[in-house]
Design a protein around this motif. Structure first.
Motif, PDB file in Angstrom:
ATOM      1  N   HIS A  35      76.488 -12.554 -72.137  1.00 44.03           N
ATOM      2  CA  HIS A  35      77.679 -13.338 -71.783  1.00 44.03           C
ATOM      3  C   HIS A  35      77.860 -14.424 -72.847  1.00 44.03           C
ATOM      4  CE1 HIS A  35      78.139 -11.289 -68.052  1.00 44.03           C
ATOM      5  NE2 HIS A  35      76.864 -11.481 -67.786  1.00 44.03           N
ATOM      6  N   PRO A  36      79.065 -14.558 -73.393  1.00 49.38           N
ATOM      7  CA  PRO A  36      79.251 -15.514 -74.486  1.00 49.38           C
ATOM      8  C   PRO A  36      78.931 -16.936 -74.054  1.00 49.38           C
ATOM      9  CG  PRO A  36      81.354 -14.685 -73.672  1.00 49.38           C
ATOM     10  CD  PRO A  36      80.300 -13.875 -73.003  1.00 49.38           C
ATOM     11  N   PRO A  37      78.142 -17.661 -74.847  1.00 48.34           N
ATOM     12  CA  PRO A  37      77.795 -19.037 -74.470  1.00 48.34           C
ATOM     13  C   PRO A  37      78.997 -19.967 -74.536  1.00 48.34           C
ATOM     14  CG  PRO A  37      76.906 -18.486 -76.631  1.00 48.34           C
ATOM     15  CD  PRO A  37      77.511 -17.234 -76.093  1.00 48.34           C
ATOM     16  N   LYS A  38      79.062 -20.870 -73.572  1.00 40.66           N
ATOM     17  CA  LYS A  38      80.145 -21.870 -73.564  1.00 40.66           C
ATOM     18  C   LYS A  38      79.707 -23.054 -74.421  1.00 40.66           C
ATOM     19  CE  LYS A  38      83.842 -23.456 -70.875  1.00 40.66           C
ATOM     20  NZ  LYS A  38      84.866 -22.792 -70.082  1.00 40.66           N
ATOM     21  N   LEU A  39      80.530 -23.406 -75.389  1.00 41.44           N
ATOM     22  CA  LEU A  39      80.166 -24.491 -76.307  1.00 41.44           C
ATOM     23  C   LEU A  39      80.646 -25.838 -75.771  1.00 41.44           C
ATOM     24  CD1 LEU A  39      80.989 -22.763 -79.714  1.00 41.44           C
ATOM     25  CD2 LEU A  39      78.864 -22.724 -78.418  1.00 41.44           C
ATOM     26  N   HIS A  40      80.187 -26.897 -76.440  1.00 41.64           N
ATOM     27  CA  HIS A  40      80.552 -28.239 -75.996  1.00 41.64           C
ATOM     28  C   HIS A  40      81.626 -28.867 -76.863  1.00 41.64           C
ATOM     29  CE1 HIS A  40      77.274 -28.014 -73.198  1.00 41.64           C
ATOM     30  NE2 HIS A  40      76.447 -27.698 -74.179  1.00 41.64           N
ATOM     31  N   SER A  41      82.010 -28.181 -77.923  1.00 38.64           N
ATOM     32  CA  SER A  41      82.970 -28.782 -78.852  1.00 38.64           C
ATOM     33  C   SER A  41      83.986 -27.742 -79.308  1.00 38.64           C
ATOM     34  CB  SER A  41      82.221 -29.326 -80.065  1.00 38.64           C
ATOM     35  OG  SER A  41      83.126 -29.676 -81.078  1.00 38.64           O
ATOM     36  N   LEU A  42      85.196 -28.218 -79.596  1.00 36.22           N
ATOM     37  CA  LEU A  42      86.219 -27.321 -80.145  1.00 36.22           C
ATOM     38  C   LEU A  42      86.023 -27.128 -81.653  1.00 36.22           C
ATOM     39  CD1 LEU A  42      89.402 -28.616 -78.275  1.00 36.22           C
ATOM     40  CD2 LEU A  42      88.008 -26.621 -77.733  1.00 36.22           C
ATOM     41  N   GLN A  43      85.120 -27.924 -82.204  1.00 27.22           N
ATOM     42  CA  GLN A  43      84.747 -27.738 -83.618  1.00 27.22           C
ATOM     43  C   GLN A  43      83.240 -27.489 -83.672  1.00 27.22           C
ATOM     44  OE1 GLN A  43      87.298 -31.406 -85.030  1.00 27.22           O
ATOM     45  NE2 GLN A  43      86.669 -30.205 -86.803  1.00 27.22           N
ATOM     46  N   VAL A 109      82.765 -26.037 -88.104  1.00 26.75           N
ATOM     47  CA  VAL A 109      84.137 -25.520 -88.177  1.00 26.75           C
ATOM     48  C   VAL A 109      85.102 -26.675 -88.425  1.00 26.75           C
ATOM     49  CG1 VAL A 109      85.944 -24.301 -86.891  1.00 26.75           C
ATOM     50  CG2 VAL A 109      83.572 -23.552 -86.722  1.00 26.75           C
ATOM     51  N   GLU A 110      85.955 -26.519 -89.415  1.00 24.67           N
ATOM     52  CA  GLU A 110      86.767 -27.651 -89.880  1.00 24.67           C
ATOM     53  C   GLU A 110      88.097 -27.797 -89.145  1.00 24.67           C
ATOM     54  OE1 GLU A 110      87.075 -26.900 -94.064  1.00 24.67           O
ATOM     55  OE2 GLU A 110      84.902 -26.869 -94.278  1.00 24.67           O
ATOM     56  N   ILE A 111      88.423 -26.875 -88.258  1.00 29.59           N
ATOM     57  CA  ILE A 111      89.661 -27.010 -87.480  1.00 29.59           C
ATOM     58  C   ILE A 111      89.292 -27.049 -85.992  1.00 29.59           C
ATOM     59  CG2 ILE A 111      91.117 -25.815 -89.161  1.00 29.59           C
ATOM     60  CD1 ILE A 111      90.909 -23.336 -87.208  1.00 29.59           C
ATOM     61  N   GLU A 112      90.233 -27.513 -85.191  1.00 27.51           N
ATOM     62  CA  GLU A 112      90.002 -27.476 -83.736  1.00 27.51           C
ATOM     63  C   GLU A 112      90.404 -26.120 -83.207  1.00 27.51           C
ATOM     64  OE1 GLU A 112      91.471 -30.360 -81.079  1.00 27.51           O
ATOM     65  OE2 GLU A 112      89.934 -31.807 -81.646  1.00 27.51           O
ATOM     66  N   LEU A 113      89.490 -25.470 -82.544  1.00 21.74           N
ATOM     67  CA  LEU A 113      89.814 -24.178 -81.939  1.00 21.74           C
ATOM     68  C   LEU A 113      90.522 -24.431 -80.606  1.00 21.74           C
ATOM     69  CD1 LEU A 113      86.397 -22.407 -82.667  1.00 21.74           C
ATOM     70  CD2 LEU A 113      88.531 -22.155 -83.939  1.00 21.74           C
ATOM     71  N   ALA A 114      91.153 -23.383 -80.090  1.00 19.79           N
ATOM     72  CA  ALA A 114      91.873 -23.526 -78.811  1.00 19.79           C
ATOM     73  C   ALA A 114      90.866 -23.684 -77.675  1.00 19.79           C
ATOM     74  CB  ALA A 114      92.736 -22.301 -78.570  1.00 19.79           C
ATOM     75  N   PRO A 115      91.199 -24.530 -76.676  1.00 21.22           N
ATOM     76  CA  PRO A 115      90.261 -24.703 -75.567  1.00 21.22           C
ATOM     77  C   PRO A 115      90.196 -23.474 -74.664  1.00 21.22           C
ATOM     78  CG  PRO A 115      92.254 -25.980 -75.202  1.00 21.22           C
ATOM     79  CD  PRO A 115      92.385 -25.360 -76.560  1.00 21.22           C
ATOM     80  N   ASP A 116      89.047 -23.325 -74.005  1.00 22.83           N
ATOM     81  CA  ASP A 116      88.834 -22.288 -72.988  1.00 22.83           C
ATOM     82  C   ASP A 116      89.240 -20.890 -73.492  1.00 22.83           C
ATOM     83  OD1 ASP A 116      87.919 -21.440 -70.562  1.00 22.83           O
ATOM     84  OD2 ASP A 116      89.857 -21.690 -69.555  1.00 22.83           O
ATOM     85  N   THR A 117      88.799 -20.572 -74.671  1.00 23.92           N
ATOM     86  CA  THR A 117      89.163 -19.303 -75.300  1.00 23.92           C
ATOM     87  C   THR A 117      87.904 -18.618 -75.798  1.00 23.92           C
ATOM     88  OG1 THR A 117      91.239 -20.277 -76.020  1.00 23.92           O
ATOM     89  CG2 THR A 117      90.572 -18.272 -77.167  1.00 23.92           C
ATOM     90  N   GLN A 118      87.877 -17.301 -75.647  1.00 26.46           N
ATOM     91  CA  GLN A 118      86.730 -16.570 -76.186  1.00 26.46           C
ATOM     92  C   GLN A 118      86.991 -16.231 -77.656  1.00 26.46           C
ATOM     93  OE1 GLN A 118      83.665 -12.906 -75.399  1.00 26.46           O
ATOM     94  NE2 GLN A 118      85.100 -13.422 -73.817  1.00 26.46           N
ATOM     95  N   TYR A 119      86.009 -16.526 -78.480  1.00 29.77           N
ATOM     96  CA  TYR A 119      86.095 -16.213 -79.913  1.00 29.77           C
ATOM     97  C   TYR A 119      84.980 -15.252 -80.299  1.00 29.77           C
ATOM     98  CZ  TYR A 119      89.507 -19.924 -80.575  1.00 29.77           C
ATOM     99  OH  TYR A 119      90.641 -20.692 -80.506  1.00 29.77           O
ATOM    100  N   LEU A 120      85.263 -14.465 -81.324  1.00 31.33           N
ATOM    101  CA  LEU A 120      84.228 -13.637 -81.928  1.00 31.33           C
ATOM    102  C   LEU A 120      83.961 -14.199 -83.319  1.00 31.33           C
ATOM    103  CD1 LEU A 120      86.404 -11.548 -80.329  1.00 31.33           C
ATOM    104  CD2 LEU A 120      84.490 -10.037 -80.757  1.00 31.33           C
ATOM    105  N   THR A 167      85.044 -21.543 -76.037  1.00 29.75           N
ATOM    106  CA  THR A 167      85.250 -22.984 -76.269  1.00 29.75           C
ATOM    107  C   THR A 167      85.379 -23.720 -74.931  1.00 29.75           C
ATOM    108  OG1 THR A 167      87.568 -22.435 -76.558  1.00 29.75           O
ATOM    109  CG2 THR A 167      86.301 -22.856 -78.549  1.00 29.75           C
ATOM    110  N   PRO A 168      85.065 -25.039 -74.922  1.00 30.90           N
ATOM    111  CA  PRO A 168      85.133 -25.786 -73.645  1.00 30.90           C
ATOM    112  C   PRO A 168      86.570 -25.976 -73.166  1.00 30.90           C
ATOM    113  CG  PRO A 168      84.635 -27.257 -75.494  1.00 30.90           C
ATOM    114  CD  PRO A 168      84.610 -25.862 -76.047  1.00 30.90           C
TER     115      PRO A 168
END
Lengths: 168, 286
Positions: A35-43, A109-120, A167-168
Motif C-alpha cells: 500500500h503506498p505510504p502516505k507522506l507528510h509533505s507536498l514536497q 522535490v522542488e514543486i508542490e505536488l497535488a494534495p491527497d493524490t497517488q503518485y508513482l 501526498t497528504p
C-alpha cells in the motif's frame, strides 16, 4: 486449535506489512510497501540506493561494474490514475516531474505536488561505461502474485509497477 | 438440505469462474511477454551512425472486444452481466446469499438481457463508428512520427548520429527492405521501427465498454553490410485512460493526443533498450 490459527491469520498480515522486493535501485524513503505510504509533505524528499551497490560489485562476473564512471541519477514522478484493467491498480497517467543528472541518490522535490493524490515514481542510474553513456533499468516494485505485465522486462509499456506514495 | 447448499455453492463458484474468465481476463494480449536482453556492448560499439527506417505499410487497426453490435449481442452480454452482478451482490451476504443467488440468477440474467437489448447500439451504427475512427487515423503519419521521435530521443540521449531514412529508399521490388547500399555512406546499422497494430481494446462482457489504446511496435537492428539481424523485439503500448467508442470519435484530438503519448513512450523505450540500458549483474545461482 487457536495455536494453529495464529500463523494463518498473522503471517499474511506480516507479509503485507513487510517492504516489497524491487527490481532496480531500492527506494530508502519512502520505503516500498504494497500500500503506498502516505507522506507528510507536498514536497517530499526521496532517497534511494546508490549505484553501484555492493551486490553489483560482488556479482559482476564480466567486470563491467568496476569500469563504471561518473554516476548520476534520473528521477521521474507521475500522477497516478486508476487502471481500467484492475489487476495493475494504478497507471502512470501524467509525467509531472523529471530530473536528470542528479549527483546524489536523494532529492527534495522542488514543486508542490497535488494534495491527497497517488503518485508513482522511479529512479535509475546514468553513468559512463568505456566512455559511452549508459543507464540502469528504471526501478519497479515486484508485487507478489501480479501478472507478467508487471515484470520489469515486460513488453507492455508504460510499467504499472513503479514505486508509489500518496501526498497528504 | 446441506447437500443442496453445497451443490448450489459449487454451481455459483463455477459460474463465477466462467464469468471471471469471460469478463475479467480480457486484458491486452501480446505475442511474446518479455523483452529479449538488450544488445551487448560488442554490438553497441558499432552504433555510432544509425539510419532509422519506418514500416512501409499501414498498421492494422481494429477494435477488440468493443461495443455490442445490435440488440441480440447486447441482450446476451446483458444477461451475463446481470447474472454476474446477482451472484456478486448475493455473495456479500455469505453462504446463504450464495444459495439464494441460484434462484435469483435467472431474474438477474433476464433483467440484464432486457437492459442490454435496449441499450446496445444497432450493429450498423457501431460498424460506422469503427470505420470513422479508422479513417481519422493517418497510418503514414503514425509510422513517421514514431521514427522521428526515436531519432530525436537517440540524439538527445546518446552520442550517436541518427538519420531518418526516406520512406521510399532502399526498398527492393518485392517490397523487402535492402540496406547494403548504405555502407557507402558509412552507415553500418539500420534500426527498423514499424507500428504493426493499433487497437482500441475493451472488455468482452460489457455492452458499451471503455476502450484503451494499444499500439504494437516491432523493432529490428540490422547490419547494412549483409542485412544480418542483430537484435529484434516487439513492444506494446497499453493506454491507461479508456473511453467509449463514441467518446473517442466525438473528440478526435483525444485519440491523437493518446497516440502522441504512445509514440513518445515507445520511442524512448526503444532507444533505452537498443542503445542505453545495461541490466544489473545477476547473482549466480548455486
Amino acid at each position: 486449535m487457536i495455536r494453529r490459527l495464529v500463523p494463518l491469520v498473522f503471517l499474511p498480515l506480516a507479509a503485507c506489512a513487510a517492504p516489497l522486493d524491487v527490481a532496480g535501485l531500492r527506494p530508502l524513503a519512502p520505503e516500498p510497501y504494497r500500500h503506498p505510504p502516505k507522506l507528510h509533505s507536498l514536497q517530499p524528499e526521496l532517497r534511494w540506493e546508490s549505484f553501484p551497490r555492493p551486490t553489483d560489485l560482488k556479482t559482476d562476473r564480466s567486470g563491467w561494474v568496476s569500469r563504471v564512471r561518473h554516476v548520476t541519477y534520473d528521477l521521474r514522478i507521475w500522477r497516478g490514475s486508476r487502471d481500467p484493467y484492475g489487476y495493475q491498480e494504478v497507471y502512470p497517467a501524467e509525467l509531472v516531474y523529471s530530473r536528470t543528472a542528479l549527483a546524489m541518490p536523494e532529492h527534495l522535490v522542488e514543486i508542490e505536488l497535488a494534495p491527497d493524490t497517488q503518485y508513482l515514481w522511479s529512479v535509475r542510474a546514468r553513468f559512463e561505461l568505456d566512455g559511452q553513456s549508459r543507464v540502469t533499468p528504471w526501478g519497479v516494485l515486484l508485487v507478489p502474485g501480479h501478472s507478467v505485465v508487471d515484470d520489469p522486462r515486460s513488453v507492455s509499456v508504460p510499467p504499472r509497477s513503479y514505486y508509489r506514495f500518496v501526498t497528504p | 438440505m446441506l447437500t443442496n447448499a453445497r451443490s448450489a455453492i459449487r454451481r455459483a463458484v463455477v459460474l463465477l469462474a466462467s464469468v471471471a474468465v469471460l469478463a475479467g481476463c480480457a486484458g491486452p494480449t501480446t505475442t511474446s511477454l518479455l523483452l529479449p536482453p538488450p544488445p551487448g556492448e560488442d554490438i553497441r560499439s558499432g552504433l555510432t551512425k544509425v539510419a532509422i527506417a519506418s514500416g512501409r505499410f499501414p498498421p492494422k487497426f481494429e477494435i477488440v472486444d468493443g461495443p455490442a453490435k445490435g440488440a441480440g449481442q447486447g441482450a446476451a452480454r446483458g444477461a451475463l452481466l446481470g447474472a454476474a452482478y446477482t451472484i456478486g451482490g448475493a455473495s456479500l451476504a455469505g453462504p446463504i446469499g450464495l444459495v439464494a443467488s441460484t434462484f435469483l440468477v435467472p431474474v438477474g440474467a433476464v433483467g440484464g438481457s432486457i437492459v442490454g437489448g435496449v441499450t446496445a447500439e444497432p450493429a450498423a451504427k457501431v460498424e460506422e463508428r469503427v470505420a470513422a475512427v479508422a479513417r481519422s487515423l493517418s497510418p503514414r503519419t503514425i509510422q513517421n512520427d514514431l521514427v522521428n521521435r526515436a531519432a530525436e530521443t537517440g540524439r538527445e540521449q546518446t552520442s550517436g548520429a541518427f538519420t531518418v531514412m526516406a520512406a521510399t529508399s532502399a526498398v527492393t521490388l518485392n517490397g523487402r527492405a535492402e540496406y547494403r547500399s548504405l555502407v557507402e555512406d558509412g552507415i553500418r546499422t539500420v534500426l527498423e521501427i514499424s507500428v504493426i497494430e493499433l487497437a482500441l481494446r475493451g472488455r468482452t462482457a460489457e455492452i458499451d465498454p471503455s476502450l484503451n489504446l494499444a499500439m504494437t511496435v516491432k523493432t529490428r537492428l540490422l547490419r547494412t553490410a549483409d542485412d544480418a539481424e542483430l537484435y529484434k523485439s516487439s513492444l506494446t503500448y497499453s493506454g491507461g485512460r479508456g473511453r467509449t467508442l463514441a467518446e473517442w470519435l466525438d473528440d478526435g484530438a483525444l485519440l491523437r493526443a493518446e497516440i502522441d503519448r504512445a509514440t513518445e513512450i515507445v520511442a524512448e523505450k526503444i532507444v533505452d533498450e537498443v542503445f542505453l540500458v545495461v541490466p544489473f549483474p545477476r547473482p549466480v545461482k548455486h
